[in-house]
Design a protein around this motif. Sequence first.
Motif, PDB file in Angstrom:
ATOM      1  N   THR A 133       0.842  -1.202   0.000  1.00  0.00           N
ATOM      2  CA  THR A 133       0.000   0.000   0.000  1.00  0.00           C
ATOM      3  C   THR A 133       0.874   1.247   0.000  1.00  0.00           C
ATOM      4  OG1 THR A 133      -1.716  -1.180   1.223  1.00  0.00           O
ATOM      5  CG2 THR A 133      -1.807   1.214   1.273  1.00  0.00           C
ATOM      6  N   ALA A 154       2.398   1.736  -3.435  1.00  0.00           N
ATOM      7  CA  ALA A 154       1.407   2.215  -4.405  1.00  0.00           C
ATOM      8  C   ALA A 154       1.110   3.695  -4.197  1.00  0.00           C
ATOM      9  CB  ALA A 154       0.123   1.397  -4.278  1.00  0.00           C
ATOM     10  N   VAL A 155       1.011   4.122  -2.954  1.00  0.00           N
ATOM     11  CA  VAL A 155       0.742   5.533  -2.672  1.00  0.00           C
ATOM     12  C   VAL A 155       1.917   6.389  -3.129  1.00  0.00           C
ATOM     13  CG1 VAL A 155       0.461   7.213  -0.795  1.00  0.00           C
ATOM     14  CG2 VAL A 155      -0.883   5.114  -0.805  1.00  0.00           C
ATOM     15  N   GLU A 191       4.109   5.716  -5.499  1.00  0.00           N
ATOM     16  CA  GLU A 191       4.110   5.751  -6.970  1.00  0.00           C
ATOM     17  C   GLU A 191       3.037   6.691  -7.498  1.00  0.00           C
ATOM     18  OE1 GLU A 191       3.688   1.686  -8.127  1.00  0.00           O
ATOM     19  OE2 GLU A 191       5.784   1.199  -7.680  1.00  0.00           O
ATOM     20  N   GLU A 192       1.871   6.686  -6.867  1.00  0.00           N
ATOM     21  CA  GLU A 192       0.795   7.577  -7.315  1.00  0.00           C
ATOM     22  C   GLU A 192       1.172   9.032  -7.090  1.00  0.00           C
ATOM     23  OE1 GLU A 192      -3.889   8.229  -6.232  1.00  0.00           O
ATOM     24  OE2 GLU A 192      -3.034   6.223  -6.024  1.00  0.00           O
ATOM     25  N   ILE A 193       1.810   9.322  -5.960  1.00  0.00           N
ATOM     26  CA  ILE A 193       2.240  10.695  -5.674  1.00  0.00           C
ATOM     27  C   ILE A 193       3.315  11.129  -6.665  1.00  0.00           C
ATOM     28  CG2 ILE A 193       3.492  12.121  -3.992  1.00  0.00           C
ATOM     29  CD1 ILE A 193       1.992  10.559  -1.806  1.00  0.00           C
ATOM     30  N   GLU A 194       4.257  10.244  -6.964  1.00  0.00           N
ATOM     31  CA  GLU A 194       5.310  10.593  -7.925  1.00  0.00           C
ATOM     32  C   GLU A 194       4.729  10.819  -9.317  1.00  0.00           C
ATOM     33  OE1 GLU A 194       8.041   7.376  -7.513  1.00  0.00           O
ATOM     34  OE2 GLU A 194       9.103   8.310  -5.829  1.00  0.00           O
ATOM     35  N   ALA A 195       3.763   9.993  -9.727  1.00  0.00           N
ATOM     36  CA  ALA A 195       3.141  10.182 -11.047  1.00  0.00           C
ATOM     37  C   ALA A 195       2.393  11.505 -11.101  1.00  0.00           C
ATOM     38  CB  ALA A 195       2.196   9.016 -11.348  1.00  0.00           C
ATOM     39  N   THR A 196       1.707  11.859 -10.027  1.00  0.00           N
ATOM     40  CA  THR A 196       0.994  13.132  -9.994  1.00  0.00           C
ATOM     41  C   THR A 196       1.972  14.300 -10.020  1.00  0.00           C
ATOM     42  OG1 THR A 196      -0.779  12.096  -8.723  1.00  0.00           O
ATOM     43  CG2 THR A 196      -0.685  14.491  -8.687  1.00  0.00           C
TER      44      THR A 196
END
Length: 103
Positions: free
Chosen positions: A75, A78-79, A81-86
Amino acid sequence: MSSPLARLRVRVALALGAAEVHLRLRLPRLMWALTRRPATPAAPFAELVRIESDPAYRALFCAELDAALHDRLATHTAVVEEIEATAERLNALIRHGDHGRAA
């Protein structure tokens, strides 16, 4: 009109209540012994003692702990990676100067 059965139920309930009050006044120790009390909580370190003394329970506990740690790490990853993509999308918007829309 109430039925005879309903009146009987009320009378029985009142008689039982009166009997309980009478017993509580006359035999307080007996009534204390017969009264339900909340379950006593387990000792603070009871589970730790069980983990240390029971090998099967220790193996089960360690397996569940490992699974929980792996879930937490997944988890967290995943969080991140999502923050880096944003963050990359925001940087791209800033670099390209698309000031009119941000979606």
